[in-house]
Design a protein around this motif. Structure first.
Motif, PDB file in Angstrom:
ATOM      1  N   THR A 133      13.771  54.512  -0.018  1.00 27.09           N
ATOM      2  CA  THR A 133      14.792  55.490   0.357  1.00 27.09           C
ATOM      3  C   THR A 133      15.920  55.426  -0.655  1.00 27.09           C
ATOM      4  N   ASN A 134      16.884  56.324  -0.486  1.00 28.85           N
ATOM      5  CA  ASN A 134      18.033  56.370  -1.376  1.00 28.85           C
ATOM      6  C   ASN A 134      18.872  55.094  -1.196  1.00 28.85           C
ATOM      7  N   PRO A 135      19.092  54.313  -2.256  1.00 27.33           N
ATOM      8  CA  PRO A 135      19.835  53.060  -2.099  1.00 27.33           C
ATOM      9  C   PRO A 135      21.286  53.261  -1.681  1.00 27.33           C
ATOM     10  N   LEU A 136      21.879  54.420  -2.046  1.00 34.61           N
ATOM     11  CA  LEU A 136      23.265  54.683  -1.644  1.00 34.61           C
ATOM     12  C   LEU A 136      23.398  54.767  -0.130  1.00 34.61           C
ATOM     13  N   GLU A 137      22.414  55.386   0.520  1.00 36.45           N
ATOM     14  CA  GLU A 137      22.437  55.484   1.985  1.00 36.45           C
ATOM     15  C   GLU A 137      22.320  54.102   2.618  1.00 36.45           C
ATOM     16  N   ILE A 138      21.481  53.248   2.050  1.00 41.39           N
ATOM     17  CA  ILE A 138      21.308  51.882   2.566  1.00 41.39           C
ATOM     18  C   ILE A 138      22.612  51.106   2.429  1.00 41.39           C
ATOM     19  N   VAL A 139      23.287  51.232   1.276  1.00 42.36           N
ATOM     20  CA  VAL A 139      24.550  50.531   1.052  1.00 42.36           C
ATOM     21  C   VAL A 139      25.610  51.024   2.025  1.00 42.36           C
ATOM     22  N   GLU A 140      25.694  52.349   2.204  1.00 42.52           N
ATOM     23  CA  GLU A 140      26.681  52.908   3.134  1.00 42.52           C
ATOM     24  C   GLU A 140      26.421  52.444   4.564  1.00 42.52           C
ATOM     25  N   ARG A 141      25.151  52.408   4.967  1.00 45.47           N
ATOM     26  CA  ARG A 141      24.807  51.945   6.315  1.00 45.47           C
ATOM     27  C   ARG A 141      25.143  50.468   6.480  1.00 45.47           C
ATOM     28  N   ALA A 142      24.877  49.667   5.430  1.00 47.80           N
ATOM     29  CA  ALA A 142      25.182  48.236   5.481  1.00 47.80           C
ATOM     30  C   ALA A 142      26.682  48.013   5.633  1.00 47.80           C
ATOM     31  N   ILE A 143      27.475  48.747   4.868  1.00 49.18           N
ATOM     32  CA  ILE A 143      28.929  48.590   4.943  1.00 49.18           C
ATOM     33  C   ILE A 143      29.443  49.046   6.302  1.00 49.18           C
ATOM     34  N   ARG A 144      28.881  50.125   6.827  1.00 48.92           N
ATOM     35  CA  ARG A 144      29.275  50.603   8.157  1.00 48.92           C
ATOM     36  C   ARG A 144      28.949  49.571   9.232  1.00 48.92           C
ATOM     37  N   ASN A 145      27.789  48.898   9.092  1.00 48.42           N
ATOM     38  CA  ASN A 145      27.403  47.882  10.073  1.00 48.42           C
ATOM     39  C   ASN A 145      28.264  46.629   9.990  1.00 48.42           C
ATOM     40  N   VAL A 146      28.737  46.281   8.800  1.00 46.95           N
ATOM     41  CA  VAL A 146      29.477  45.041   8.610  1.00 46.95           C
ATOM     42  C   VAL A 146      30.984  45.220   8.855  1.00 46.95           C
ATOM     43  N   THR A 147      31.501  46.440   8.747  1.00 44.46           N
ATOM     44  CA  THR A 147      32.936  46.688   8.881  1.00 44.46           C
ATOM     45  C   THR A 147      33.440  46.285  10.259  1.00 44.46           C
ATOM     46  N   PRO A 148      34.416  45.365  10.330  1.00 49.75           N
ATOM     47  CA  PRO A 148      34.951  44.948  11.629  1.00 49.75           C
ATOM     48  C   PRO A 148      35.940  45.965  12.189  1.00 49.75           C
ATOM     49  N   LEU A 149      36.039  46.031  13.510  1.00 49.51           N
ATOM     50  CA  LEU A 149      36.994  46.925  14.169  1.00 49.51           C
ATOM     51  C   LEU A 149      38.283  46.196  14.515  1.00 49.51           C
ATOM     52  N   VAL A 150      38.177  44.907  14.852  1.00 50.94           N
ATOM     53  CA  VAL A 150      39.348  44.087  15.177  1.00 50.94           C
ATOM     54  C   VAL A 150      39.258  42.753  14.437  1.00 50.94           C
ATOM     55  N   GLU A 151      40.409  42.151  14.214  1.00 50.21           N
ATOM     56  CA  GLU A 151      40.473  40.824  13.628  1.00 50.21           C
ATOM     57  C   GLU A 151      41.641  40.085  14.272  1.00 50.21           C
ATOM     58  N   VAL A 152      41.708  38.778  14.064  1.00 57.57           N
ATOM     59  CA  VAL A 152      42.826  38.017  14.596  1.00 57.57           C
ATOM     60  C   VAL A 152      43.757  37.615  13.465  1.00 57.57           C
ATOM     61  N   LYS A 153      45.058  37.665  13.759  1.00 58.58           N
ATOM     62  CA  LYS A 153      46.068  37.227  12.804  1.00 58.58           C
ATOM     63  C   LYS A 153      46.936  36.192  13.483  1.00 58.58           C
ATOM     64  N   ALA A 154      47.321  35.181  12.733  1.00 57.57           N
ATOM     65  CA  ALA A 154      48.173  34.126  13.277  1.00 57.57           C
ATOM     66  C   ALA A 154      49.592  34.666  13.429  1.00 57.57           C
ATOM     67  N   ARG A 155      50.164  34.460  14.606  1.00 55.12           N
ATOM     68  CA  ARG A 155      51.527  34.920  14.895  1.00 55.12           C
ATOM     69  C   ARG A 155      52.278  33.765  15.525  1.00 55.12           C
ATOM     70  N   ARG A 156      53.406  33.416  14.944  1.00 55.16           N
ATOM     71  CA  ARG A 156      54.187  32.283  15.433  1.00 55.16           C
ATOM     72  C   ARG A 156      55.238  32.773  16.424  1.00 55.16           C
ATOM     73  N   VAL A 157      55.156  32.290  17.648  1.00 56.71           N
ATOM     74  CA  VAL A 157      56.100  32.685  18.694  1.00 56.71           C
ATOM     75  C   VAL A 157      56.600  31.424  19.378  1.00 56.71           C
ATOM     76  N   GLY A 158      57.897  31.187  19.289  1.00 57.78           N
ATOM     77  CA  GLY A 158      58.522  30.084  20.009  1.00 57.78           C
ATOM     78  C   GLY A 158      57.946  28.720  19.694  1.00 57.78           C
ATOM     79  N   GLY A 159      57.644  28.451  18.438  1.00 60.44           N
ATOM     80  CA  GLY A 159      57.178  27.129  18.056  1.00 60.44           C
ATOM     81  C   GLY A 159      55.680  26.924  18.131  1.00 60.44           C
ATOM     82  N   SER A 160      54.958  27.835  18.725  1.00 63.32           N
ATOM     83  CA  SER A 160      53.499  27.702  18.764  1.00 63.32           C
ATOM     84  C   SER A 160      52.856  28.917  18.102  1.00 63.32           C
ATOM     85  N   THR A 161      51.688  28.709  17.542  1.00 66.70           N
ATOM     86  CA  THR A 161      50.983  29.758  16.812  1.00 66.70           C
ATOM     87  C   THR A 161      49.871  30.331  17.678  1.00 66.70           C
ATOM     88  N   TYR A 162      49.829  31.640  17.785  1.00 72.02           N
ATOM     89  CA  TYR A 162      48.801  32.339  18.569  1.00 72.02           C
ATOM     90  C   TYR A 162      47.932  33.162  17.643  1.00 72.02           C
TER      91      TYR A 162
END
Length: 156
Positions: free
Chosen positions: A56-85
């Motif tokens: 098949t067309n390799p561009l379509e495979i690459v686009e599908r792979a990137i779409r499958n791997v792309t995350p929707l949410v991630e976690v970030k460290a946030r410091r609130v009142g002396g503790s990190t969440y």
């Protein structure tokens, strides 16, 4: 990160053969020490391997792979009142694509195989079929965000 100026977003050119911005971004992720020509050879050879393996067309495979791997949410460290969440945050589209490309390149490098082009081709094929280490990394990121959903009210 500068406090004074906002960083300007660079304009991404498309690659010369496939005329795709995604391929050019992937070339940049594979590139080491300014050796762009070598990175291009690796990418184009891996796209040829994908074409022969999947018929098949390799561009379509690459686009599908990137779409499958792309995350929707991630976690970030946030410091609130002396503790990190670990606060779950939504990922913007551009950052999601960057993370997906970075993960694919990283896990392709860590794979067993003869050449980098074969390893990259196998990782892209696995990602497009929803297997492989980069998909597992995405699921792990989503699980982490789900586990820390209680701290969502600490968003910036």
């Amino acid at each position: 990160m500068s406090r004074r100026n906002i960083a300007k977003r660079r304009i991404i050119n498309s690659d010369p053969i496939y005329e795709s911005k995604l391929i050019n971004m992937l070339i940049v992720r594979i590139q080491k020490k300014g050796k762009r020509g070598i990175a291009q050879k690796i990418i184009y050879k891996s796209l040829e391997i994908i074409k022969t393996k999947t018929n098949t067309n390799p561009l379509e495979i690459v686009e599908r792979a990137i779409r499958n791997v792309t995350p929707l949410v991630e976690v970030k460290a946030r410091r609130v009142g002396g503790s990190t969440y670990q606060v779950p945050m939504e990922v913007r589209a551009y950052r999601g694509i960057n993370l997906a490309l970075r993960w694919i390149a990283k896990f392709a490098l860590a794979r067993n195989g003869k050449t980098m082009s074969i390893k990259l081709a196998n990782e892209i094929i696995d990602s497009s079929n929803e297997h492989g280490n980069s998909i597992r990394k995405k699921e792990e990121t989503h699980k982490m965000a789900e586990a820390n959903k209680a701290f969502a009210h600490y968003r910036y």
